[in-house]
Design a protein around this motif. Sequence first.
Motif, PDB file in Angstrom:
ATOM      1  N   SER A  22       0.760  -1.425  -0.029  1.00  0.00           N
ATOM      2  CA  SER A  22      -0.062   0.003   0.022  1.00  0.00           C
ATOM      3  C   SER A  22       0.937   0.975  -0.141  1.00  0.00           C
ATOM      4  O   SER A  22       1.907   1.225   0.633  1.00  0.00           O
ATOM      5  CB  SER A  22      -0.989   0.086   1.224  1.00  0.00           C
ATOM      6  OG  SER A  22      -0.290   0.056   2.396  1.00  0.00           O
ATOM      7  N   ILE A  73      -4.087   5.705   3.466  1.00  0.00           N
ATOM      8  CA  ILE A  73      -4.118   4.570   4.013  1.00  0.00           C
ATOM      9  C   ILE A  73      -3.164   4.362   5.311  1.00  0.00           C
ATOM     10  O   ILE A  73      -2.211   4.934   5.261  1.00  0.00           O
ATOM     11  CB  ILE A  73      -3.507   3.706   2.996  1.00  0.00           C
ATOM     12  CG1 ILE A  73      -4.639   3.450   1.824  1.00  0.00           C
ATOM     13  CG2 ILE A  73      -3.373   2.100   3.710  1.00  0.00           C
ATOM     14  CD1 ILE A  73      -4.049   2.445   0.730  1.00  0.00           C
ATOM     15  N   VAL A 126      -7.928  -3.030   4.491  1.00  0.00           N
ATOM     16  CA  VAL A 126      -7.049  -1.729   4.347  1.00  0.00           C
ATOM     17  C   VAL A 126      -7.714  -0.761   5.419  1.00  0.00           C
ATOM     18  O   VAL A 126      -9.108  -0.444   5.394  1.00  0.00           O
ATOM     19  CB  VAL A 126      -7.272  -0.996   2.984  1.00  0.00           C
ATOM     20  CG1 VAL A 126      -6.640   0.202   2.981  1.00  0.00           C
ATOM     21  CG2 VAL A 126      -6.971  -2.190   1.858  1.00  0.00           C
ATOM     22  N   ALA A 161      -8.103   3.024   6.575  1.00  0.00           N
ATOM     23  CA  ALA A 161      -7.907   4.328   5.949  1.00  0.00           C
ATOM     24  C   ALA A 161      -8.697   5.414   6.813  1.00  0.00           C
ATOM     25  O   ALA A 161      -9.359   5.107   7.812  1.00  0.00           O
ATOM     26  CB  ALA A 161      -8.299   4.303   4.536  1.00  0.00           C
TER      27      ALA A 161
END
Length: 811
Positions: free
Chosen positions: A320, A343, A356, A358
Amino acid sequence: MPGDGHTPVKLVGAVQLRFKQTFSFVAALIALSTGFAAPQTNHWRAFTKADGLRENSCVSVTVGAGGNILVRHSRLGSISIFDGYEFSTLPAPGTNRGRLYESPGGQLWTVTRDGLLEFRDGEWSPHPVPQVAAHFRAGRTNEVRLQPIRQGRVLILLPEETLQLDSSDPEHLQIDAVSKPVSTNILVGELFRETAQLPDVFSVRRVFDVQAEPSGAVWFATSDGLFRRAGELWEAIVAPVGIMPRSVSVARSDVPEGIKSHTDWKARFDAKNGDIWLGGASEIAWRHQNVWGIFSSTNQVGPEEVIGFAESPDGRFWCSTPNKVWEFDGKNWLMLRGGFDSINALHCSRDGTLWVAAVNGVHRFAQGRWIANGTEDGLPAVEVRSIHEDAVGGIAIETTRGWSAFHPGADTDVPRTYIVSTPPGEAHYREGAVVTIAFRGCDKWKQTLPDRLLFSYRLDEREWSPFQELNEVFFTDLPLGKHYFQVRTLDRAGNIDPKPARLEFTMVVPWYQETRLVLILTVALGVAIFFAALAFNRHRKLQRSYAEVERQIAERTRELEVANRELLHGQKMNALGSLAAGIAHDFNNILSIIKGSAQIIEDNADKPDKIRTRVDRIKTVVQQGAEVVDAMLGFSRSTDQPPAPCDLNAVVDETRKLLGDRFLREVEVRFERGQGLPQLSVRRDFVQQILLNFIFNAAEAMTSRKQITLTTKFATTLPPELFLTPVVAENYILISVRDNGSGIPPDIKPRIFEPFFTTKALSTKRGTGLGLSMVYELAKKMEAGLAVESVVGQGSTFTLILPVREPETTP
């Protein structure tokens, strides 16, 4: 009960179920208590008339055994049944507002003051239960609850006893006590109704009923709608024990100095196969089989500012950057998805789901689908800092307002998909047109609100599009032919509609651009013009033929009219010829009287009295002769004279005068005169000719003691045995000619008015068969009627029926 023919019902199961419901209800209320203290409306879902509810005011709610929600309303005579997606309606059981109960097979029950009601064959059937009636007569206010077991069998939970009702045979109900009563006086729902309040955002005035699902979700029947409080995908938890902040150190002995000094590495990941991944500002280092390699990003086509790495159980790798996620295909890094808002962390769980964290929520990637969760799904804050997986695969995340745990079991029901812009039948679009297709989805119980559902579509069995928030799609420049559109729904729990909605439509070319169609139309037009010209030509020929036929018909008609006039005149002349001998004899008598009177006057010139007497005698016989001449002239006059009012009695008198003394000496003719007859506007000569034909035929039908009776009378009804029906009128005048001859045989009678039909062909007085035929035609012209009554051996009666039309005058 032993010996009753039914399987004994163990109360243990019913009691366990009863306590289980009570305890689950209490647990739900305890969970709700925090919700009422600090409302979190994302736990709540409201259902009103806008969602299909029959009425907002709900007085009771029940969770059916089949999973449906049964709702009673305060005013309308119907109940609402909710399957989580759509509401349906059934008739309510009268004015009773008691709770509804559903069996596992969908059978409905409710309690009344006299017993139970069962919904059977579209209507509510009563089942009297004396114990229930006694319960309410005693003034007890606590509710009688039911527990449907199976089709036609239900448990009745009274405070003093538990009964089983079997309605398999409605004509012979069986009610049995199945055990001793169990005291369960903890009426949690009633207590909660008195103290509970829904979150202020709903503005609910009153809570009527509360019901808990086995899963812990709670339903509220209120004055302003139906409400449900259930668990969410993300629930707040305390911070997991043993979680320490990660610190990335690349300065290890397994990293060569050349790699260490190559750039400022920010992230490191040790793979299961022994590979090492390092991430920096614009480069990624990879040790594979003890060989190091460098991936450099040029012109922003590769990962930059790598934050972290993740590895799936099957060996896939991701990394990422601040706003993108990348996937390694074995040779290069390819962008998997962009658009993230800063992120913070990347993690792959044991089931292969990529997580993920974020600033704009937590995102997960599984089975090729991205799903985002935020505060709408239970997160205490939208920004997610880190992701943690426990030993059994449970996922917990850290937000700026605390920790939350992921509960995928909070929503396991699949959503449904509907195409909104479905036209009737198969849709057709012209070539080049923009095809717009609108659709919508519905998640069960609105766990995921409609505006947060994700949709994926495909056209003509192509690849499915990524799931995204949209409710319509556009297609342009589609090829001609039939197309198939499919769309499916994904909720925020990851459930997909297994039955995508489908729409078939066809792209068609405009008719004027379709070569085959234009060719067919051209040929058809040519054929149509050819046949139109042919039809027009034949039409012209037919018109000319019709004109010629009409001319010939007109000519034949004129000739026929002339022939009819000549025939009528000939008939008159024949009648006068028949009367000539008698009339000549009458005139001879008149002349003899005149001659004798003249001689007497000559011989008695000096006697005035005798002269006066003879002069009067001469005047009398001259008047008689004049009357005969007038009658003959009137009868022989042209038939073109229009109808004129006349006295029918006078017409009959004039006709008698035409007969002459000689005829009258041979045939006795009597006249029965009708009184008060109105004058009629008729053709006098037609009436006289008809009467003369009747009189002559009557005279010929008699051999001895010839007697003819003429009658005129007023009538309101038609006589029997009509041969010709007159025009409809309120009154009629009948002129009858009756004889005492031989009568008409029944086999001949129907033919007497046929042209050229005669029974005198072989007699000395030969006939032409046109007399009565002419009578028939004359009567038709006058719109009159004809009737004939005859008895063989007794005589016949011929009747002319003249309709009386208004206005008529009375003499």
